[in-house]
Design an enzyme around this catalytic site. Sequence first.
Site, PDB file in Angstrom:
ATOM      1  N   HIS A  37       0.836  -1.208   0.000  1.00 38.52           N
ATOM      2  CA  HIS A  37       0.000   0.000   0.000  1.00 38.52           C
ATOM      3  C   HIS A  37       0.874   1.263   0.000  1.00 38.52           C
ATOM      4  O   HIS A  37       0.579   2.237  -0.693  1.00 38.52           O
ATOM      5  CB  HIS A  37      -0.879   0.056   1.254  1.00 38.52           C
ATOM      6  N   SER A 185       0.446  -8.938   1.505  1.00 35.57           N
ATOM      7  CA  SER A 185      -1.012  -8.891   1.537  1.00 35.57           C
ATOM      8  C   SER A 185      -1.446  -8.769   2.987  1.00 35.57           C
ATOM      9  O   SER A 185      -0.808  -9.339   3.881  1.00 35.57           O
ATOM     10  CB  SER A 185      -1.580 -10.186   0.937  1.00 35.57           C
ATOM     11  N   ARG A 187      -3.782 -10.200   4.205  1.00 28.58           N
ATOM     12  CA  ARG A 187      -4.201 -11.546   4.621  1.00 28.58           C
ATOM     13  C   ARG A 187      -3.024 -12.436   5.019  1.00 28.58           C
ATOM     14  O   ARG A 187      -3.236 -13.507   5.585  1.00 28.58           O
ATOM     15  CB  ARG A 187      -5.020 -12.215   3.515  1.00 28.58           C
TER      16      ARG A 187
HETATM   17  P1  AMP Z   1      -6.375  -3.964  -0.376  1.00 36.97           P
HETATM   18  O1  AMP Z   1      -6.227  -3.155   0.874  1.00 36.97           O
HETATM   19  O2  AMP Z   1      -5.889  -5.369  -0.232  1.00 36.97           O
HETATM   20  O3  AMP Z   1      -7.750  -3.834  -0.982  1.00 36.97           O
HETATM   21  O4  AMP Z   1      -5.382  -3.314  -1.418  1.00 36.97           O
HETATM   22  C1  AMP Z   1      -5.463  -1.945  -1.750  1.00 36.97           C
HETATM   23  C2  AMP Z   1      -4.586  -1.683  -2.945  1.00 36.97           C
HETATM   24  O5  AMP Z   1      -3.247  -2.026  -2.640  1.00 36.97           O
HETATM   25  C3  AMP Z   1      -4.984  -2.535  -4.162  1.00 36.97           C
HETATM   26  O6  AMP Z   1      -4.869  -1.748  -5.335  1.00 36.97           O
HETATM   27  C4  AMP Z   1      -3.970  -3.640  -4.133  1.00 36.97           C
HETATM   28  O7  AMP Z   1      -3.723  -4.216  -5.407  1.00 36.97           O
HETATM   29  C5  AMP Z   1      -2.746  -2.905  -3.611  1.00 36.97           C
HETATM   30  N1  AMP Z   1      -1.801  -3.871  -3.041  1.00 36.97           N
HETATM   31  C6  AMP Z   1      -2.051  -4.784  -2.081  1.00 36.97           C
HETATM   32  N2  AMP Z   1      -0.958  -5.545  -1.860  1.00 36.97           N
HETATM   33  C7  AMP Z   1       0.000  -5.107  -2.718  1.00 36.97           C
HETATM   34  C8  AMP Z   1       1.348  -5.484  -2.994  1.00 36.97           C
HETATM   35  N3  AMP Z   1       1.933  -6.485  -2.356  1.00 36.97           N
HETATM   36  N4  AMP Z   1       2.010  -4.806  -3.946  1.00 36.97           N
HETATM   37  C9  AMP Z   1       1.422  -3.790  -4.630  1.00 36.97           C
HETATM   38  N5  AMP Z   1       0.167  -3.384  -4.412  1.00 36.97           N
HETATM   39  C10 AMP Z   1      -0.549  -4.025  -3.480  1.00 36.97           C
END
Ligand code: AMP
Length: 280
Positions: A37, A185, A187
């Site tokens: 993020h 992630s 998760r």
């Molecule tokens: P999320 O909070 O999981 O919904 O992710 C929010 C944003 O961060 C989304 O656009 C994801 O694709 C991006 N994101 C999450 N993990 C990563 C990562 N390891 N590398 C790059 N972007 C990420």
Amino acid sequence: MKIIKNPNQLQKICIDLLKKKKTIGLVPTMGALHNGHISLIKKSVSQNDITVVSVYVNPIQFGPNEDYNKYPRPIEQDIKICKDNKVDFLFLPTNEILYGKNFSTYVFNDSLSKIMCGVTRPNHFQGVTTVVSKLFNIVMPDRAYFGLKDYQQYVIIKQMVSDLNFKTKIIGCPIVREKTGLAMSSRNKYLSTNEALNASIISKVLIQAKKEFTAHKPIISIIKDIKNNLSKITDCTVEYIEIREAETLKEAKENTKNIVIAVAVRINKVRLIDNIVCKK
Ligand code: AMP
């Protein structure tokens, strides 16, 4: 940094900023912020006058048996990360305020939502495109930042912007990984140390597949090798292995030059996705 919970208030601020010819970057997230993020936030801060980050665990993108309730919500830590990274506005809406009593209008991609992750998560992308449309209407960003980690989401959002004439430019940002190769992630918090180590093999399997693709190995053989290699990971069950045309997510043919190799697996109960983009 200003924290805003009310969408109307944020929209007014953004209208004023746009009148003053300020450029606005938006980074939509579900929080539990990590270096993935942060890479999006840094890119937005470097490319725009104003950066808005949203932290919102969007209930309508979770299935009935998914982890909505136990999804991590370390909000104080997220606030600090946003402040430290020069975010201007942190948007923290509530369910009540974002989805009013009679909420009944959804945004849905009729083809891309049904493949890959959409097979086992049938309402997921409708939830994503709906909440992202709302965020785009509230913030009216010049640019919005999405990670290539969620590759299918990135392609669907780009298609949505084109189909529905949003003015926002979608910026895809590279996958940030742990030293082990495991894609970061929120998760990953669900994984034990051993499970995380096992999960890190996924990225190595993808790198091997990329080598095979650039060496002109037939797609069907590459998929077979990925399947075989993933089956060697302890406690790993495969949900899908897909090789698709990188721009459109159409099934790749032998003469397709730009592809994405995408996998979804479970390490015990934790569902993980990863992908690699390859050119030949
Ligand atoms: P999320 O909070 O999981 O919904 O992710 C929010 C944003 O961060 C989304 O656009 C994801 O694709 C991006 N994101 C999450 N993990 C990563 C990562 N390891 N590398 C790059 N972007 C990420």
